[in-house]
Design a protein around this motif. Structure first.
Motif, PDB file in Angstrom:
ATOM      1  N   GLY A  50      35.916   4.361  64.500  1.00 26.21           N
ATOM      2  CA  GLY A  50      36.711   3.950  63.358  1.00 26.21           C
ATOM      3  C   GLY A  50      37.971   4.767  63.179  1.00 26.21           C
ATOM      4  O   GLY A  50      38.650   4.676  62.144  1.00 26.21           O
ATOM      5  N   GLN A  64      24.847  -4.782  62.098  1.00 20.82           N
ATOM      6  CA  GLN A  64      25.819  -4.500  61.044  1.00 20.82           C
ATOM      7  C   GLN A  64      27.227  -4.570  61.649  1.00 20.82           C
ATOM      8  O   GLN A  64      27.497  -3.973  62.692  1.00 20.82           O
ATOM      9  N   TRP A  66      30.765  -3.474  62.132  1.00 16.03           N
ATOM     10  CA  TRP A  66      31.622  -2.311  61.897  1.00 16.03           C
ATOM     11  C   TRP A  66      33.095  -2.700  61.924  1.00 16.03           C
ATOM     12  O   TRP A  66      33.910  -2.105  61.233  1.00 16.03           O
ATOM     13  N   LEU A  75      34.827  -0.998  58.861  1.00 13.64           N
ATOM     14  CA  LEU A  75      33.986  -0.049  58.146  1.00 13.64           C
ATOM     15  C   LEU A  75      34.566   1.362  58.269  1.00 13.64           C
ATOM     16  O   LEU A  75      34.898   1.800  59.380  1.00 13.64           O
ATOM     17  N   LYS A  79      31.052   5.687  56.901  1.00 15.60           N
ATOM     18  CA  LYS A  79      29.932   4.752  56.763  1.00 15.60           C
ATOM     19  C   LYS A  79      29.353   4.339  58.110  1.00 15.60           C
ATOM     20  O   LYS A  79      28.388   3.575  58.164  1.00 15.60           O
ATOM     21  N   ARG A  80      29.957   4.819  59.190  1.00 13.48           N
ATOM     22  CA  ARG A  80      29.426   4.552  60.525  1.00 13.48           C
ATOM     23  C   ARG A  80      28.512   5.727  60.876  1.00 13.48           C
ATOM     24  O   ARG A  80      28.938   6.875  60.912  1.00 13.48           O
ATOM     25  N   HIS A  81      27.259   5.426  61.126  1.00 10.40           N
ATOM     26  CA  HIS A  81      26.258   6.475  61.282  1.00 10.40           C
ATOM     27  C   HIS A  81      26.333   7.061  62.696  1.00 10.40           C
ATOM     28  O   HIS A  81      25.519   6.737  63.567  1.00 10.40           O
TER      29      HIS A  81
END
Length: 287
Positions: A50, A64, A66, A75, A79-81
């Motif tokens: 990101g 999900q 992104w 995203l 919030k990106r794990h």
């Protein structure tokens, strides 16, 4: 499952056409992204993280979205794990080893998990030291476990061993495989070093002429790369689900991870040959 179908015009690319990437990566896989300098390897990691926006396409992780160009979804990185190990390491110089981990952790109270990271990488005795007092290998270990402190599902590494000598790089490669296996995250490692291709990886993604070429399993045929050292075993001890063998080689001590069966045949004061071959470490007794 990670699904990537993106396109990006990259000014530094070796080729005039934009970078086009279509990939599927299984959960828990160890993937090496390989290619010459300037083909877009780091840019691909940055788009997944990101930090760089694709021109078009979709990035989907575990169902999900992104990134989706048409639906205007992008995203935020927080919030990106995931965890990211940059080439520059980006350690906080005014913080100790433990403070670097606590700052990065989602849950600083989860001391047992942070302690486990320190133990796996043999950094426990250095927890009160600051980065400037650590060796290059210790700084690299700290960068990796700091990225893991927030318990990411994906670990991104950008040329993590490029500044290390061959022997230390091989040891850290073995330690990374232990972390990957024990903590069960998905690993995407960028490299232009053949030593990162060799060994136990799930797939190779080669960036070439603006496209991503994906190879899996038996389609991987690395060139054998081999070297050996002679040393004396100092001690053998259990660690997590494996064993660690400490071996004195000249003026240095190597910590070699191994399986229980191999560890049973190793004893203090025994002379052994350590062979680095295709990214793996093999031990054989001498005399």
């Amino acid at each position: 499952m990670i699904k990537i179908s993106i396109e990006k015009a990259i000014p530094t690319t070796l080729y005039s056409q934009p970078l086009r990437v279509n990939l599927e990566i299984g959960t828990g896989e160890f993937v090496v992204i390989y290619g010459k300098s300037g083909v877009g390897k780091t840019s691909l990691l940055r788009m997944i993280a990101g930090l760089l926006k694709p021109d078009q396409g979709v990035i989907e992780v575990n169902q999900q979205i992104w990134f989706n160009h048409l639906n205007k979804v992008n995203l935020p990185i927080q919030k990106r794990h995931l965890g990211f190990v940059f080439q520059e390491l980006a350690l906080f110089p005014n913080m100790t080893v433990m403070e670097n981990l606590l700052y990065a952790a989602n849950n600083p109270k989860d001391q047992s998990y942070l302690q486990r990271l320190l133990n796996i990488t043999d950094m426990q005795s250095l927890r009160s030291r600051k980065p400037a007092t650590l060796s290059g290998g210790q700084q690299q270990r700290l960068a990796i476990i700091r990225a893991l402190a927030r318990k990411p599902t994906i670990l991104l590494l950008d040329e993590p061993f490029s500044s290390l000598d061959y022997q230390l790089a091989q040891q850290l490669r073995a330690e990374l495989k232990i972390l990957h296996k024990e903590l069960k995250f998905t690993t995407l490692l960028v490299s232009h070093d053949p030593n990162d291709i060799n060994g136990q990886i799930d797939q190779l993604v080669e960036l070439k002429h603006g496209n991503a070429h994906q190879l899996r399993g038996t389609a991987l045929h690395p060139t054998q790369n081999k070297s050996s050292l002679i040393g004396k075993i100092l001690r053998v001890y259990p660690f997590e689900s494996a064993f660690i063998i400490e071996i004195a080689v000249n003026q240095e001590i190597l910590k070699v991870p191994t399986d229980p069966k191999t560890a049973q045949g190793c004893h203090p004061n025994q002379m052994v040959q350590i062979t680095f071959i295709d990214g793996q470490i093999l031990l054989s007794q001498l005399g």
